[in-house]
Motif scaffolding. Structure first.
Motif, PDB file in Angstrom:
ATOM      1  N   LYS A 143      -2.583  26.370   7.249  1.00 60.42           N
ATOM      2  CA  LYS A 143      -3.120  25.665   6.089  1.00 60.42           C
ATOM      3  C   LYS A 143      -2.829  26.433   4.798  1.00 60.42           C
ATOM      4  N   LEU A 144      -2.910  27.757   4.870  1.00 64.95           N
ATOM      5  CA  LEU A 144      -2.605  28.569   3.692  1.00 64.95           C
ATOM      6  C   LEU A 144      -1.144  28.420   3.288  1.00 64.95           C
ATOM      7  N   LEU A 145      -0.223  28.512   4.249  1.00 64.62           N
ATOM      8  CA  LEU A 145       1.203  28.386   3.949  1.00 64.62           C
ATOM      9  C   LEU A 145       1.536  27.001   3.404  1.00 64.62           C
ATOM     10  N   LEU A 146       0.877  25.970   3.931  1.00 66.95           N
ATOM     11  CA  LEU A 146       1.046  24.624   3.391  1.00 66.95           C
ATOM     12  C   LEU A 146       0.536  24.556   1.956  1.00 66.95           C
ATOM     13  N   ALA A 147      -0.652  25.100   1.746  1.00 65.64           N
ATOM     14  CA  ALA A 147      -1.293  25.021   0.434  1.00 65.64           C
ATOM     15  C   ALA A 147      -0.478  25.712  -0.650  1.00 65.64           C
ATOM     16  N   MET A 148       0.274  26.740  -0.273  1.00 72.40           N
ATOM     17  CA  MET A 148       1.031  27.519  -1.254  1.00 72.40           C
ATOM     18  C   MET A 148       2.382  26.893  -1.595  1.00 72.40           C
ATOM     19  N   LEU A 149       2.743  25.809  -0.920  1.00 71.18           N
ATOM     20  CA  LEU A 149       3.997  25.109  -1.235  1.00 71.18           C
ATOM     21  C   LEU A 149       3.854  24.347  -2.550  1.00 71.18           C
ATOM     22  N   PRO A 150       4.979  24.066  -3.238  1.00 72.15           N
ATOM     23  CA  PRO A 150       4.909  23.169  -4.398  1.00 72.15           C
ATOM     24  C   PRO A 150       4.253  21.858  -3.987  1.00 72.15           C
ATOM     25  N   ARG A 151       3.444  21.290  -4.860  1.00 74.83           N
ATOM     26  CA  ARG A 151       2.595  20.153  -4.489  1.00 74.83           C
ATOM     27  C   ARG A 151       3.375  18.968  -3.921  1.00 74.83           C
ATOM     28  N   GLU A 152       4.504  18.620  -4.542  1.00 66.70           N
ATOM     29  CA  GLU A 152       5.280  17.477  -4.054  1.00 66.70           C
ATOM     30  C   GLU A 152       5.835  17.749  -2.659  1.00 66.70           C
ATOM     31  N   GLU A 153       6.369  18.943  -2.452  1.00 65.40           N
ATOM     32  CA  GLU A 153       6.894  19.310  -1.138  1.00 65.40           C
ATOM     33  C   GLU A 153       5.779  19.317  -0.100  1.00 65.40           C
ATOM     34  N   ARG A 154       4.635  19.855  -0.483  1.00 60.58           N
ATOM     35  CA  ARG A 154       3.486  19.892   0.425  1.00 60.58           C
ATOM     36  C   ARG A 154       3.068  18.493   0.850  1.00 60.58           C
ATOM     37  N   GLY A 155       2.988  17.576  -0.133  1.00 63.68           N
ATOM     38  CA  GLY A 155       2.571  16.216   0.176  1.00 63.68           C
ATOM     39  C   GLY A 155       3.522  15.520   1.140  1.00 63.68           C
ATOM     40  N   MET A 156       4.825  15.710   0.929  1.00 63.11           N
ATOM     41  CA  MET A 156       5.816  15.105   1.824  1.00 63.11           C
ATOM     42  C   MET A 156       5.679  15.659   3.229  1.00 63.11           C
ATOM     43  N   LEU A 157       5.450  16.977   3.340  1.00 63.07           N
ATOM     44  CA  LEU A 157       5.340  17.599   4.653  1.00 63.07           C
ATOM     45  C   LEU A 157       4.072  17.149   5.371  1.00 63.07           C
ATOM     46  N   VAL A 158       2.957  17.096   4.648  1.00 61.68           N
ATOM     47  CA  VAL A 158       1.688  16.688   5.261  1.00 61.68           C
ATOM     48  C   VAL A 158       1.797  15.287   5.835  1.00 61.68           C
ATOM     49  N   ARG A 159       2.500  14.404   5.133  1.00 61.00           N
ATOM     50  CA  ARG A 159       2.614  13.015   5.611  1.00 61.00           C
ATOM     51  C   ARG A 159       3.458  12.896   6.877  1.00 61.00           C
ATOM     52  N   THR A 160       4.244  13.932   7.201  1.00 62.63           N
ATOM     53  CA  THR A 160       5.040  13.889   8.434  1.00 62.63           C
ATOM     54  C   THR A 160       4.301  14.492   9.631  1.00 62.63           C
ATOM     55  N   LEU A 161       3.169  15.146   9.382  1.00 61.48           N
ATOM     56  CA  LEU A 161       2.488  15.860  10.453  1.00 61.48           C
ATOM     57  C   LEU A 161       1.761  14.921  11.406  1.00 61.48           C
ATOM     58  N   LYS A 162       1.781  15.291  12.673  1.00 58.65           N
ATOM     59  CA  LYS A 162       0.928  14.639  13.654  1.00 58.65           C
ATOM     60  C   LYS A 162      -0.374  15.443  13.697  1.00 58.65           C
ATOM     61  N   LEU A 163      -1.427  14.907  13.131  1.00 61.32           N
ATOM     62  CA  LEU A 163      -2.683  15.645  13.003  1.00 61.32           C
ATOM     63  C   LEU A 163      -3.483  15.547  14.305  1.00 61.32           C
ATOM     64  N   GLU A 164      -2.988  16.272  15.289  1.00 61.92           N
ATOM     65  CA  GLU A 164      -3.611  16.250  16.614  1.00 61.92           C
ATOM     66  C   GLU A 164      -4.960  16.961  16.584  1.00 61.92           C
ATOM     67  N   ARG A 165      -5.925  16.399  17.300  1.00 66.14           N
ATOM     68  CA  ARG A 165      -7.245  17.013  17.380  1.00 66.14           C
ATOM     69  C   ARG A 165      -7.282  18.030  18.522  1.00 66.14           C
ATOM     70  N   PHE A 166      -7.700  19.275  18.204  1.00 65.90           N
ATOM     71  CA  PHE A 166      -7.839  20.325  19.208  1.00 65.90           C
ATOM     72  C   PHE A 166      -9.300  20.667  19.492  1.00 65.90           C
ATOM     73  N   THR A 167     -10.146  20.543  18.480  1.00 63.35           N
ATOM     74  CA  THR A 167     -11.583  20.804  18.643  1.00 63.35           C
ATOM     75  C   THR A 167     -12.336  19.769  17.806  1.00 63.35           C
ATOM     76  N   ALA A 168     -13.656  19.820  17.890  1.00 59.95           N
ATOM     77  CA  ALA A 168     -14.477  18.905  17.087  1.00 59.95           C
ATOM     78  C   ALA A 168     -14.309  19.157  15.596  1.00 59.95           C
ATOM     79  N   ASN A 169     -13.847  20.356  15.207  1.00 63.92           N
ATOM     80  CA  ASN A 169     -13.708  20.704  13.792  1.00 63.92           C
ATOM     81  C   ASN A 169     -12.304  20.477  13.226  1.00 63.92           C
ATOM     82  N   THR A 170     -11.349  20.064  14.056  1.00 60.92           N
ATOM     83  CA  THR A 170      -9.982  19.850  13.574  1.00 60.92           C
ATOM     84  C   THR A 170      -9.939  18.735  12.537  1.00 60.92           C
ATOM     85  N   ILE A 171      -9.274  18.984  11.414  1.00 60.20           N
ATOM     86  CA  ILE A 171      -9.104  17.952  10.390  1.00 60.20           C
ATOM     87  C   ILE A 171      -7.956  17.039  10.797  1.00 60.20           C
ATOM     88  N   THR A 172      -8.263  15.765  10.982  1.00 58.27           N
ATOM     89  CA  THR A 172      -7.244  14.813  11.434  1.00 58.27           C
ATOM     90  C   THR A 172      -7.015  13.689  10.417  1.00 58.27           C
TER      91      THR A 172
END
Length: 250
Positions: A143-172
Protein backbone atom coordinates in the motif's frame (compact mmCIF):
# COMPACT_ATOMS: atom_id res chain seq x y z
CA UNK A 1 33.58 0.55 -36.37
CA UNK A 2 33.87 2.43 -33.08
CA UNK A 3 34.15 -0.21 -30.34
CA UNK A 4 31.76 1.89 -28.27
CA UNK A 5 29.13 1.72 -31.03
CA UNK A 6 28.55 -1.99 -31.61
CA UNK A 7 25.13 -3.49 -32.44
CA UNK A 8 25.01 -4.99 -28.94
CA UNK A 9 25.60 -1.63 -27.25
CA UNK A 10 23.08 0.10 -29.53
CA UNK A 11 20.48 -2.50 -28.51
CA UNK A 12 21.40 -1.94 -24.86
CA UNK A 13 21.02 1.83 -25.35
CA UNK A 14 17.56 1.21 -26.80
CA UNK A 15 16.60 -0.81 -23.73
CA UNK A 16 17.86 2.04 -21.52
CA UNK A 17 15.71 4.43 -23.54
CA UNK A 18 12.58 2.31 -22.96
CA UNK A 19 13.32 1.93 -19.24
CA UNK A 20 13.84 5.68 -18.73
CA UNK A 21 10.56 6.47 -20.49
CA UNK A 22 8.68 4.73 -17.63
CA UNK A 23 5.75 4.08 -20.00
CA UNK A 24 5.16 2.25 -23.28
CA UNK A 25 6.48 4.10 -26.32
CA UNK A 26 5.09 4.08 -29.83
CA UNK A 27 7.42 3.31 -32.71
CA UNK A 28 6.98 6.91 -33.90
CA UNK A 29 8.17 8.20 -30.50
CA UNK A 30 11.18 5.88 -30.52
CA UNK A 31 12.14 6.93 -34.07
CA UNK A 32 11.86 10.59 -33.08
CA UNK A 33 13.94 10.37 -29.88
CA UNK A 34 16.40 7.53 -30.52
CA UNK A 35 19.25 8.15 -32.94
CA UNK A 36 19.12 5.23 -35.34
CA UNK A 37 17.67 4.57 -38.81
CA UNK A 38 14.09 3.34 -38.77
CA UNK A 39 15.07 0.06 -40.44
CA UNK A 40 17.72 -0.58 -37.77
CA UNK A 41 15.21 0.15 -35.03
CA UNK A 42 12.77 -2.35 -36.53
CA UNK A 43 15.47 -5.04 -36.52
CA UNK A 44 16.59 -4.27 -32.96
CA UNK A 45 13.02 -4.21 -31.61
CA UNK A 46 12.20 -7.49 -33.37
CA UNK A 47 15.28 -9.17 -31.88
CA UNK A 48 14.61 -7.79 -28.39
CA UNK A 49 10.96 -8.83 -28.61
CA UNK A 50 11.93 -12.36 -29.67
CA UNK A 51 14.20 -12.55 -26.61
CA UNK A 52 11.50 -11.40 -24.19
CA UNK A 53 13.37 -8.18 -23.40
CA UNK A 54 10.64 -5.96 -24.84
CA UNK A 55 6.96 -6.59 -25.53
CA UNK A 56 4.33 -4.98 -27.70
CA UNK A 57 1.45 -3.59 -25.68
CA UNK A 58 -1.93 -5.33 -26.18
CA UNK A 59 -4.02 -3.30 -28.57
CA UNK A 60 -1.00 -1.24 -29.60
CA UNK A 61 0.53 -2.91 -32.63
CA UNK A 62 3.60 -0.66 -32.62
CA UNK A 63 3.77 0.35 -28.95
CA UNK A 64 6.68 -1.12 -27.01
CA UNK A 65 7.47 -1.63 -23.31
CA UNK A 66 10.09 -3.49 -21.32
CA UNK A 67 9.48 -7.23 -21.25
CA UNK A 68 9.35 -9.78 -18.42
CA UNK A 69 12.89 -11.03 -18.99
CA UNK A 70 14.33 -7.52 -18.63
CA UNK A 71 12.18 -6.83 -15.56
CA UNK A 72 13.43 -10.03 -13.93
CA UNK A 73 17.03 -9.14 -14.79
CA UNK A 74 16.61 -5.76 -13.11
CA UNK A 75 15.18 -7.36 -9.98
CA UNK A 76 18.01 -9.90 -9.87
CA UNK A 77 20.60 -7.13 -10.16
CA UNK A 78 19.07 -5.29 -7.19
CA UNK A 79 18.83 -8.47 -5.13
CA UNK A 80 22.36 -9.76 -5.78
CA UNK A 81 24.67 -6.77 -6.26
CA UNK A 82 27.42 -5.84 -3.81
CA UNK A 83 25.07 -3.47 -1.99
CA UNK A 84 23.12 -6.49 -0.76
CA UNK A 85 25.62 -7.18 2.05
CA UNK A 86 25.34 -3.60 3.29
CA UNK A 87 21.55 -3.69 3.10
CA UNK A 88 21.41 -6.97 5.00
CA UNK A 89 23.69 -5.55 7.71
CA UNK A 90 21.32 -2.57 8.11
CA UNK A 91 18.34 -4.94 8.34
CA UNK A 92 20.17 -7.05 10.93
CA UNK A 93 20.84 -4.00 13.13
CA UNK A 94 17.21 -2.97 12.80
CA UNK A 95 15.96 -6.39 13.88
CA UNK A 96 18.35 -6.34 16.83
CA UNK A 97 16.95 -2.95 17.88
CA UNK A 98 13.25 -3.73 17.38
CA UNK A 99 13.20 -7.42 18.25
CA UNK A 100 10.89 -8.21 15.33
CA UNK A 101 11.27 -9.43 11.73
CA UNK A 102 12.05 -6.76 9.11
CA UNK A 103 12.02 -6.87 5.33
CA UNK A 104 12.98 -4.80 2.30
CA UNK A 105 10.61 -4.78 -0.67
CA UNK A 106 9.97 -3.24 -4.09
CA UNK A 107 6.95 -2.99 -6.35
CA UNK A 108 7.05 -5.61 -9.10
CA UNK A 109 4.18 -5.10 -11.54
CA UNK A 110 1.11 -5.63 -9.31
CA UNK A 111 2.82 -7.45 -6.44
CA UNK A 112 5.35 -6.75 -3.73
CA UNK A 113 8.74 -8.42 -4.20
CA UNK A 114 10.86 -9.27 -1.15
CA UNK A 115 14.43 -8.14 -1.84
CA UNK A 116 15.76 -9.10 1.58
CA UNK A 117 14.50 -10.22 4.95
CA UNK A 118 15.89 -10.74 8.44
CA UNK A 119 13.98 -12.92 10.86
CA UNK A 120 13.68 -12.15 14.55
CA UNK A 121 14.60 -15.04 16.89
CA UNK A 122 11.02 -16.02 17.66
CA UNK A 123 9.37 -19.40 16.94
CA UNK A 124 6.22 -17.78 15.49
CA UNK A 125 7.04 -16.37 12.04
CA UNK A 126 6.01 -16.15 8.37
CA UNK A 127 8.15 -18.05 5.87
CA UNK A 128 8.72 -15.35 3.22
CA UNK A 129 12.21 -15.63 1.72
CA UNK A 130 13.86 -13.10 -0.63
CA UNK A 131 12.19 -13.47 -4.01
CA UNK A 132 8.77 -14.13 -2.47
CA UNK A 133 5.87 -11.95 -3.63
CA UNK A 134 2.78 -10.82 -1.71
CA UNK A 135 -0.36 -8.92 -2.76
CA UNK A 136 0.03 -5.17 -3.05
CA UNK A 137 -3.42 -4.11 -1.79
CA UNK A 138 -3.31 -5.69 1.66
CA UNK A 139 0.33 -5.41 2.78
CA UNK A 140 1.88 -2.39 4.51
CA UNK A 141 4.75 -2.17 2.00
CA UNK A 142 2.44 -2.72 -0.95
CA UNK A 143 0.00 0.00 0.00
CA UNK A 144 2.88 2.36 0.75
CA UNK A 145 4.59 1.69 -2.60
CA UNK A 146 1.26 2.22 -4.38
CA UNK A 147 0.58 5.42 -2.46
CA UNK A 148 3.97 6.87 -3.40
CA UNK A 149 3.34 6.51 -7.15
CA UNK A 150 2.24 9.53 -9.21
CA UNK A 151 -1.52 9.84 -8.71
CA UNK A 152 -2.54 9.08 -12.31
CA UNK A 153 -0.28 6.03 -12.51
CA UNK A 154 -1.52 4.85 -9.12
CA UNK A 155 -5.15 5.16 -10.17
CA UNK A 156 -4.59 3.15 -13.36
CA UNK A 157 -2.78 0.42 -11.44
CA UNK A 158 -5.40 0.20 -8.67
CA UNK A 159 -8.15 -0.29 -11.25
CA UNK A 160 -6.32 -3.35 -12.64
CA UNK A 161 -5.95 -5.06 -9.26
CA UNK A 162 -7.92 -8.08 -8.19
CA UNK A 163 -8.79 -7.04 -4.64
CA UNK A 164 -8.88 -10.52 -3.18
CA UNK A 165 -10.04 -10.88 0.41
CA UNK A 166 -7.53 -12.59 2.74
CA UNK A 167 -8.94 -11.62 6.15
CA UNK A 168 -11.95 -9.79 7.56
CA UNK A 169 -9.86 -6.57 7.46
CA UNK A 170 -8.76 -6.77 3.79
CA UNK A 171 -9.84 -3.72 1.78
CA UNK A 172 -11.69 -4.99 -1.27
CA UNK A 173 -13.46 -1.78 -2.37
CA UNK A 174 -11.59 0.42 -4.89
CA UNK A 175 -12.84 3.71 -3.43
CA UNK A 176 -11.93 2.67 0.12
CA UNK A 177 -8.49 1.59 -1.07
CA UNK A 178 -7.96 4.92 -2.86
CA UNK A 179 -8.90 6.79 0.34
CA UNK A 180 -6.48 4.62 2.32
CA UNK A 181 -3.71 5.34 -0.20
CA UNK A 182 -4.36 9.08 0.09
CA UNK A 183 -3.86 8.85 3.87
CA UNK A 184 -0.69 6.80 3.43
CA UNK A 185 0.72 9.22 0.83
CA UNK A 186 0.19 12.09 3.26
CA UNK A 187 1.79 10.34 6.25
CA UNK A 188 4.32 8.29 4.22
CA UNK A 189 3.73 5.34 6.54
CA UNK A 190 2.10 2.10 5.41
CA UNK A 191 0.06 -0.03 7.81
CA UNK A 192 -1.26 -3.59 7.57
CA UNK A 193 -3.82 -4.08 10.34
CA UNK A 194 -4.28 -7.87 9.99
CA UNK A 195 -5.22 -7.34 6.33
CA UNK A 196 -3.04 -10.04 4.75
CA UNK A 197 -2.65 -12.55 7.59
CA UNK A 198 -4.99 -12.65 10.59
CA UNK A 199 -3.09 -11.97 13.78
CA UNK A 200 -0.17 -10.19 12.05
CA UNK A 201 0.36 -6.41 12.06
CA UNK A 202 2.90 -4.57 9.93
CA UNK A 203 4.25 -1.03 9.51
CA UNK A 204 6.34 0.21 6.56
CA UNK A 205 8.43 3.29 5.69
CA UNK A 206 9.66 4.40 2.24
CA UNK A 207 13.22 4.62 0.91
CA UNK A 208 13.41 7.99 -0.83
CA UNK A 209 16.10 8.86 -3.40
CA UNK A 210 17.85 12.24 -3.56
CA UNK A 211 15.42 13.32 -6.29
CA UNK A 212 12.38 12.40 -4.19
CA UNK A 213 11.53 9.07 -5.87
CA UNK A 214 10.35 6.14 -3.76
CA UNK A 215 12.89 3.37 -4.34
CA UNK A 216 11.58 0.65 -2.04
CA UNK A 217 9.99 0.08 1.36
CA UNK A 218 11.25 -1.27 4.67
CA UNK A 219 8.79 -2.90 7.04
CA UNK A 220 8.52 -4.57 10.43
CA UNK A 221 5.87 -7.16 11.18
CA UNK A 222 4.90 -9.23 14.20
CA UNK A 223 2.06 -11.23 15.74
CA UNK A 224 -0.35 -8.87 17.50
CA UNK A 225 -0.24 -11.12 20.57
CA UNK A 226 3.36 -10.00 21.03
CA UNK A 227 3.44 -6.63 19.26
CA UNK A 228 0.03 -5.03 18.62
CA UNK A 229 -0.24 -2.35 15.94
CA UNK A 230 -0.08 0.45 18.53
CA UNK A 231 3.29 -0.89 19.66
CA UNK A 232 4.50 -1.38 16.08
CA UNK A 233 3.75 2.29 15.35
CA UNK A 234 6.32 3.20 18.01
CA UNK A 235 8.95 1.63 15.71
CA UNK A 236 8.36 4.25 12.97
CA UNK A 237 11.23 6.63 13.85
CA UNK A 238 13.74 3.76 13.87
CA UNK A 239 12.26 2.42 10.60
CA UNK A 240 12.66 5.84 8.98
CA UNK A 241 16.26 6.04 10.15
CA UNK A 242 17.02 2.65 8.59
CA UNK A 243 15.18 3.71 5.40
CA UNK A 244 17.50 6.72 5.02
CA UNK A 245 20.53 4.44 5.41
CA UNK A 246 19.18 1.89 2.95
CA UNK A 247 18.35 4.53 0.32
CA UNK A 248 22.07 5.27 0.04
CA UNK A 249 22.78 1.65 -1.03
CA UNK A 250 20.70 1.85 -4.24
Amino acid sequence: MNKADTPTLRAFALLEHLVKADRPLSLAEIVQDFEAPKASLHRMLAALEAGGLVIREPGGKNTYAIGPRLSQLGMNVVMHTGGRRVRHAILSRLVADLGETCNLTMLNETEVLYLDRKEAPWPLRLDLKPGSQVPVHCSASGKLLLAMLPREERGMLVRTLKLERFTANTITDVELLEAELDRIAYKQIGVDNEEFVAGIACVAAPLISVNGTCLAAIAVHAPIARTPLSRAMEFVPRLQEAARELAQTF
